[in-house]
Design a protein around this motif. Sequence first.
Motif, PDB file in Angstrom:
ATOM      1  N   HIS A  66      -8.305 110.672  62.199  1.00  0.00           N
ATOM      2  CA  HIS A  66      -8.377 109.205  62.281  1.00  0.00           C
ATOM      3  C   HIS A  66      -8.195 108.678  63.696  1.00  0.00           C
ATOM      4  O   HIS A  66      -8.485 107.521  63.972  1.00  0.00           O
ATOM      5  CB  HIS A  66      -7.439 108.523  61.271  1.00  0.00           C
ATOM      6  N   HIS A  67      -7.723 109.523  64.621  1.00  0.00           N
ATOM      7  CA  HIS A  67      -7.677 109.087  66.018  1.00  0.00           C
ATOM      8  C   HIS A  67      -8.791 109.716  66.858  1.00  0.00           C
ATOM      9  O   HIS A  67      -8.928 109.396  68.036  1.00  0.00           O
ATOM     10  CB  HIS A  67      -6.308 109.405  66.638  1.00  0.00           C
ATOM     11  N   ALA A  68      -9.547 110.646  66.268  1.00  0.00           N
ATOM     12  CA  ALA A  68     -10.637 111.315  66.997  1.00  0.00           C
ATOM     13  C   ALA A  68     -11.761 111.637  66.017  1.00  0.00           C
ATOM     14  O   ALA A  68     -11.967 112.792  65.639  1.00  0.00           O
ATOM     15  CB  ALA A  68     -10.114 112.598  67.649  1.00  0.00           C
TER      16      ALA A  68
ATOM     17  N   LEU B 239      -3.612 106.525  53.153  1.00  0.00           N
ATOM     18  CA  LEU B 239      -2.865 107.760  53.424  1.00  0.00           C
ATOM     19  C   LEU B 239      -2.936 108.223  54.872  1.00  0.00           C
ATOM     20  O   LEU B 239      -2.333 109.242  55.225  1.00  0.00           O
ATOM     21  CB  LEU B 239      -3.398 108.881  52.502  1.00  0.00           C
ATOM     22  N   HIS B 240      -3.643 107.492  55.745  1.00  0.00           N
ATOM     23  CA  HIS B 240      -3.958 108.065  57.055  1.00  0.00           C
ATOM     24  C   HIS B 240      -2.741 108.474  57.884  1.00  0.00           C
ATOM     25  O   HIS B 240      -2.783 109.437  58.622  1.00  0.00           O
ATOM     26  CB  HIS B 240      -4.861 107.102  57.862  1.00  0.00           C
ATOM     27  N   ASP B 241      -1.621 107.775  57.743  1.00  0.00           N
ATOM     28  CA  ASP B 241      -0.454 108.078  58.586  1.00  0.00           C
ATOM     29  C   ASP B 241       0.636 108.878  57.871  1.00  0.00           C
ATOM     30  O   ASP B 241       1.782 108.904  58.340  1.00  0.00           O
ATOM     31  CB  ASP B 241       0.166 106.765  59.113  1.00  0.00           C
ATOM     32  N   ILE B 242       0.293 109.539  56.754  1.00  0.00           N
ATOM     33  CA  ILE B 242       1.349 110.257  56.002  1.00  0.00           C
ATOM     34  C   ILE B 242       2.053 111.307  56.860  1.00  0.00           C
ATOM     35  O   ILE B 242       3.209 111.618  56.618  1.00  0.00           O
ATOM     36  CB  ILE B 242       0.838 110.947  54.707  1.00  0.00           C
TER      37      ILE B 242
HETATM   38 FE   FE2 Z   1      -2.178 107.282  63.202  1.00  0.00          FE
END
Ligand code: FE2
Length: 282
Positions: free
Chosen positions: A209-211, A143-146
């Motif tokens: 998820h990017h930090a 689901l990280h990029d929903i």
């Molecule tokens: Fe992402």
Amino acid sequence: MLPRKIDQILSRVDRLWPMPTSVNRTLRAMEDPMITAGYVAELIALDQALAASVLQMANSAAMGFTVNCTSINEAVMRLGFKRLKNLIMSIVAEGPLSRNLSGYRIGAGDLWNHAISTAVTAQWLAQAVGYGDPDEAYLAGLLHDIGKLLLDQYIVLDYSKMIDLMQRYNLRLWQVEEQLLGIDHAAVGGLMAEKWNYPVVLIDAIRCHHAPSLARTRPELPAIVNVANALSAQVGVTNKELFVNEIHPESYNILRLSEDTLEQLRKRVGEYLSASRSQSRI
Ligand SMILES: [Fe+2]
Ligand SMILES: [Fe+2]
């Protein structure tokens, strides 16, 4: 971005990601520690499509099962609630994540492939670093990029500007989104997960998820997703310029990740991706 605008964006979640009542009811039932497998099986049996997918998965060789099971009850027992929950979430997520995202110029199926490879990688990494709940890592990876689903329509006019900024100032996608729209896809995804009352640990994994060091709870899960995302983007996607393929330096410390473990994982992900590519060509 004005808070009112964020509310406006979020009000579109339900249309974008319809959750069938039967699925909602089943997922909610599984949160109850007193619930029985028999009751969950009854709920699943009410939805034919869901029942068929659950049976198919419980009989899939990929899950390591060789003896066929024919009843939903048996399938529920065999899979266990955690795997079952992941399976149901995957079924729900596949439609929306498979769409063509015209704003981001991501073709139909590309974001879904990225989600699945990130999920599988996150599960392997969780096992490798001794994270207690590899199934949770799978779900977070899936689901990280929903947030991209919601931001997509706001990107349309700014795509070329976005690419230009990324290249000229060596910025990552999420940094440019924040500059242009006032919010990035990870934060939007976190707000979506909050709206659906997901557990805080999952909300944080999506939002950070990017930090990963910004997580309010323990940062391990966001770090796992950060590494899994980077690995699956390094070896997996077609539209490379839009997928962040660098591991955040903090992730190494948070997970005490050795180069050896990373290298083994990178190899495994590469093999997995080339196997799924050749399977899709058959
Ligand atoms: Fe992402
Ligand atoms: Fe991603």
